[in-house]
Enzyme design. Structure first.
Site: not given
Ligand code: NAD
Ligand code: WQD
Length: 340
Positions: A124, A148, A152, A178, A198
């Site tokens: 991400s 989060y 990653k 995104n 989102n």
């Protein structure tokens, strides 16, 4: 060649199944369906005229993964399964370390045990944190601001160490910006079981009357209209980037064996630009009100896409209008997502 797709029933995974089936691969999807439904995979089969094998196994179950890798004679893995909500990761960090870090550790351990060495990992743009310079290229320093994002980055680091330990590994970590949009058929799209946070799903809920208005988080950023700017990428472009990465890993056996690529468009759009584009696509008015900045948000984030363009010969082809049109088509055809 059979590819294992973990999290293949989810939003991005289901679109990846379509692209990889259309490219001629056989697929086995490994998913617990905790944030997805089998209906997405039934629709994948409807689009492609060919189905995927489905295994309801947790990515933390190494024995189960080894059984599947052997049974289907898998040659590579695309790893989407994971937890992805930034805010939730602050409240439930151990869940995120368990599924995202331990899950990937068990997956890679199972792959090693079975002699499967080709892996594409969903990372991400969250790993960059507050941008020091824009556009963000892959050498930009990493400083994730949430559990989060840290999961990653830890996985990316683990994969670099694993790749360095044995030249047989062929690994690509793809840093998504995104993802939005849906397959142009309107048969598959984003239908999370969790409450969406989102922007795009919230715009959809507002346009379709499921919520009266949306809050624009921050109107005083140092941007032309004061709202946050992001690099939105059509989900079909995104999964085509996975196919390009898969081809590259197979075609360049002597190159570096752990690669990191941004997957974005290189274009940034503000929250207000997104609302206006969606109003055009849906022919609806979207009510919104100004709200405080959301903690942890950066003002601007968009990708330098040069490395993926040069190395993978991949570039995002679909623009903002296609992203909004395909999202709205999906929402109109499936007002309750995959739920009947
Ligand atoms: P999603 O929630 O729709 O898909 C994830 C899938 O993984 C779901 O089908 C879920 O049921 C499954 N899953 C969850 N935990 C599992 C487990 N322990 N074992 C097996 N399956 C499990 O999410 P998505 O948007 O498709 O995201 C896919 C990946 O891409 C995630 O790793 C996410 O972190 C990453 N990513 C997503 C975005 C985004 O904005 N959607 C951006 C950057 C990165
Ligand atoms: C986009 C913009 C908000 C909701 C996150 C993760 C990232 C990736 C994608 C997983 C921001 C604004 C939003 C709303 C708003 N996911 N907004 N009102 O935060 O850029 O990225 O999702 O990996 O890693 O960090 O995406 O869609 O939440 O926000 O004004 O109700 O929309 O402030 O400027 P974000 P988003």
């Amino acid at each position: 060649m059979t590819v294992m797709i973990t999290g293949g029933a989810g939003y991005i995974g289901s679109h990846c199944c379509v692209t990889f089936l259309e490219a001629g691969f056989d697929l086995v999807v490994v998913d617990t369906f905790e944030n997805s439904s089998r209906e997405s995979l039934r629709r994948v089969a409807e689009i492609c005229g060919r189905s995927v094998a489905i295994e309801t196994v947790d990515v933390r179950d190494q024995t189960g993964l080894e059984r599947i890798l052997r049974q289907y004679d898998c040659t590579s893995v695309v790893h989407f399964a994971g937890l992805k909500v930034v805010g939730e990761s602050i409240d439930l960090p151990l869940d995120y370390y368990d599924v995202n870090v331990v899950g990937t550790y068990r997956l890679v351990s199972a792959m090693r045990a079975c002699g499967v060495h080709t892996l594409i990992f969903s990372s991400s743009a969250n790993v960059y944190g507050e941008p020091v310079s824009l556009p963000l290229d892959e050498t930009h320093r990493t400083a994730p601001m949430s559990p989060y994002g840290r999961t990653k980055l830890i996985v990316e680091t683990m994969l670099q160490d694993v790749a360095a330990s044995d030249p047989a590994w062929r690994i690509a970590a793809l840093r998504y910006f995104n993802p939005v949009g849906a397959h142009e058929s309107g048969l598959i799209g984003e239908s999370p079981l969790i409450v969406p946070t989102n922007l795009m799903p919230i715009i959809c809920q507002t346009a379709s009357g499921q919520r009266p208005s949306l809050s624009v988080f921050g109107t005083d950023y140092d941007t032309p209209d004061g709202t946050g700017i992001r690099d939105y990428i059509h989900v079909v472009d995104l999964v085509e980037g996975h196919l390009a990465a898969h081809r590259h890993l197979a075609a360049a056996p002597d190159g570096p064996n752990c690669l990191t690529f941004n997957l974005g468009t290189g274009e940034g759009y503000s929250v207000l630009e997104m609302i206006r584009a969606f109003e055009r696509a849906s022919n609806r008015t979207i009510a919104y009100e100004s709200a405080e900045r959301r903690p942890g948000d950066v003002a601007v984030s968009f990708a330098d896409t040069g490395l993926a363009e040069r190395t993978l010969r991949w570039t995002a082809a679909r623009g903002l209008d296609a992203m909004c049109r395909d999202t709205w088509n999906w929402v109109c055809k499936n007002p309750t997502g995959y739920r009947a």
